[in-house]
Design an enzyme around this catalytic site. Structure first.
Site, PDB file in Angstrom:
ATOM      1  N   LYS A  12       0.817  -1.218   0.000  1.00  0.00           N
ATOM      2  CA  LYS A  12       0.000   0.000   0.000  1.00  0.00           C
ATOM      3  C   LYS A  12       0.858   1.279   0.000  1.00  0.00           C
ATOM      4  CE  LYS A  12      -3.972  -2.257   2.210  1.00  0.00           C
ATOM      5  NZ  LYS A  12      -4.995  -2.172   3.301  1.00  0.00           N
ATOM      6  N   TYR A  52     -12.747  -2.799  -3.332  1.00  0.00           N
ATOM      7  CA  TYR A  52     -13.289  -2.633  -1.978  1.00  0.00           C
ATOM      8  C   TYR A  52     -14.820  -2.547  -1.965  1.00  0.00           C
ATOM      9  CZ  TYR A  52      -8.641  -2.037   0.140  1.00  0.00           C
ATOM     10  OH  TYR A  52      -7.360  -2.235   0.611  1.00  0.00           O
ATOM     11  N   ARG A  88      -2.171 -14.239   4.206  1.00  0.00           N
ATOM     12  CA  ARG A  88      -2.940 -13.654   5.324  1.00  0.00           C
ATOM     13  C   ARG A  88      -2.163 -13.785   6.630  1.00  0.00           C
ATOM     14  NH1 ARG A  88      -7.417 -10.402   4.317  1.00  0.00           N
ATOM     15  NH2 ARG A  88      -8.376 -11.075   6.260  1.00  0.00           N
ATOM     16  N   THR A  94      -6.009  -7.552  10.614  1.00  0.00           N
ATOM     17  CA  THR A  94      -6.348  -6.205  10.132  1.00  0.00           C
ATOM     18  C   THR A  94      -6.049  -5.151  11.203  1.00  0.00           C
ATOM     19  OG1 THR A  94      -8.174  -7.239   8.938  1.00  0.00           O
ATOM     20  CG2 THR A  94      -8.205  -4.837   9.090  1.00  0.00           C
ATOM     21  N   ARG A 105       2.088  -6.688   9.554  1.00  0.00           N
ATOM     22  CA  ARG A 105       1.379  -5.611  10.257  1.00  0.00           C
ATOM     23  C   ARG A 105       1.824  -5.521  11.716  1.00  0.00           C
ATOM     24  NH1 ARG A 105      -4.444  -7.037   7.494  1.00  0.00           N
ATOM     25  NH2 ARG A 105      -4.334  -5.608   5.722  1.00  0.00           N
ATOM     26  N   ASN A 115      -2.277   0.249   6.776  1.00  0.00           N
ATOM     27  CA  ASN A 115      -1.776  -0.998   7.373  1.00  0.00           C
ATOM     28  C   ASN A 115      -0.892  -1.810   6.419  1.00  0.00           C
ATOM     29  OD1 ASN A 115      -3.748  -1.952   5.713  1.00  0.00           O
ATOM     30  ND2 ASN A 115      -5.022  -2.853   7.311  1.00  0.00           N
ATOM     31  N   HIS A 118      -2.154  -5.569   1.627  1.00  0.00           N
ATOM     32  CA  HIS A 118      -3.437  -6.252   1.428  1.00  0.00           C
ATOM     33  C   HIS A 118      -3.162  -7.675   0.982  1.00  0.00           C
ATOM     34  CE1 HIS A 118      -7.428  -7.279  -0.136  1.00  0.00           C
ATOM     35  NE2 HIS A 118      -6.771  -7.800  -1.155  1.00  0.00           N
ATOM     36  N   GLU A 129     -10.300 -10.381  -7.356  1.00  0.00           N
ATOM     37  CA  GLU A 129      -9.337  -9.278  -7.259  1.00  0.00           C
ATOM     38  C   GLU A 129      -8.274  -9.356  -8.366  1.00  0.00           C
ATOM     39  OE1 GLU A 129      -7.945  -9.528  -3.205  1.00  0.00           O
ATOM     40  OE2 GLU A 129      -9.901  -8.965  -2.392  1.00  0.00           O
TER      41      GLU A 129
HETATM   42  P1  DAT Z   1      -8.077  -6.812   5.440  1.00  0.00           P
HETATM   43  O1  DAT Z   1      -7.283  -5.753   4.723  1.00  0.00           O
HETATM   44  O2  DAT Z   1      -7.303  -7.383   6.589  1.00  0.00           O
HETATM   45  O3  DAT Z   1      -8.643  -7.857   4.532  1.00  0.00           O
HETATM   46  P2  DAT Z   1     -10.759  -5.696   5.607  1.00  0.00           P
HETATM   47  O4  DAT Z   1     -11.030  -6.360   4.306  1.00  0.00           O
HETATM   48  O5  DAT Z   1     -11.713  -5.920   6.723  1.00  0.00           O
HETATM   49  O6  DAT Z   1      -9.300  -6.061   6.138  1.00  0.00           O
HETATM   50  O7  DAT Z   1     -10.660  -4.119   5.392  1.00  0.00           O
HETATM   51  C1  DAT Z   1     -10.041  -3.591   4.245  1.00  0.00           C
HETATM   52  C2  DAT Z   1      -9.243  -2.388   4.657  1.00  0.00           C
HETATM   53  O8  DAT Z   1     -10.087  -1.368   5.164  1.00  0.00           O
HETATM   54  C3  DAT Z   1      -8.236  -2.657   5.788  1.00  0.00           C
HETATM   55  O9  DAT Z   1      -7.015  -3.174   5.321  1.00  0.00           O
HETATM   56  C4  DAT Z   1      -8.087  -1.290   6.396  1.00  0.00           C
HETATM   57  C5  DAT Z   1      -9.472  -0.690   6.248  1.00  0.00           C
HETATM   58  N1  DAT Z   1     -10.284  -0.916   7.453  1.00  0.00           N
HETATM   59  C6  DAT Z   1     -10.899  -2.070   7.830  1.00  0.00           C
HETATM   60  N2  DAT Z   1     -11.561  -1.932   8.981  1.00  0.00           N
HETATM   61  C7  DAT Z   1     -11.377  -0.645   9.355  1.00  0.00           C
HETATM   62  C8  DAT Z   1     -11.804   0.134  10.476  1.00  0.00           C
HETATM   63  N3  DAT Z   1     -12.581  -0.382  11.438  1.00  0.00           N
HETATM   64  N4  DAT Z   1     -11.413   1.419  10.531  1.00  0.00           N
HETATM   65  C9  DAT Z   1     -10.629   1.962   9.565  1.00  0.00           C
HETATM   66  N5  DAT Z   1     -10.192   1.302   8.484  1.00  0.00           N
HETATM   67  C10 DAT Z   1     -10.558   0.005   8.380  1.00  0.00           C
HETATM   68 MG    MG Z   2     -10.107  -7.743   3.100  1.00  0.00          MG
END
Ligand code: DAT
Ligand code: MG
Length: 136
Positions: A12, A52, A88, A94, A105, A115, A118, A129
């Site tokens: 990222k 997303y 993962r 996350t 992370r 973070n 991805h 994706e």
């Molecule tokens: P991951 O990236 O671990 O698959 P995710 O798909 O739940 O996590 O979310 C996608 C991205 O969105 C994540 O990398 C960072 C952001 N994100 C997720 N939950 C969040 C939250 N509660 N507050 C702020 N950003 C968040």
């Molecule tokens: Mg995700």
């Protein structure tokens, strides 16, 4: 049973700015994953909205998309045995506080949105994706 899989990884914009690209690629490569494809640049809004889509409408969505366009990122398709789960695990949870200390992370993230990386969360997500970022 182990399976040969492909998964989508994004290094990222925060990680690119911090010049962690080489270090992060090394983690995936040293684990044994193979780089099948890669693309570097500022992600298009169209690709990010598709990528997303599951988070559209959530409180962090707008902030997430603007962060993801705040600078270049490196998108990669990686392959290997159980590549989806392996990535993962390497990436870590996350929420940075829940990410294991040895994970990417766990070591490099101090923010839930910014973070570092991805990784696809399932075979269905990986296929979806990879099709978004690497249209053949
Ligand atoms: P991951 O990236 O671990 O698959 P995710 O798909 O739940 O996590 O979310 C996608 C991205 O969105 C994540 O990398 C960072 C952001 N994100 C997720 N939950 C969040 C939250 N509660 N507050 C702020 N950003 C968040
Ligand atoms: Mg995700």
């Amino acid at each position: 049973m182990s399976q040969m899989e492909q998964t989508l990884v994004i290094i990222k914009p925060d990680a690119v700015k911090r010049q962690l690209v080489g270090e992060l690629i090394q983690i995936y490569e040293k684990k044994g994953l193979i780089i099948e494809d890669m693309s570097y640049g500022i992600a298009s809004l169209e690709a990010l909205e598709a990528h997303y889509a599951e988070h559209k409408g959530k409180s962090f969505y707008d902030n997430l998309l603007s962060f993801m366009q705040s600078g270049p990122s490196l998108v990669m398709a990686l392959s290997g045995k159980d590549a989806i789960q392996v990535v993962r695990k390497l990436n870590g949870a996350t929420q940075f506080l829940e990410a294991e200390c040895g994970s990417i992370r766990g070591q490099y993230a101090l923010d839930v949105t910014q973070n570092v990386v991805h990784g696809s969360d399932s075979p269905e997500s990986a296929a979806r994706e990879i099709a978004i970022w690497f249209k053949s």
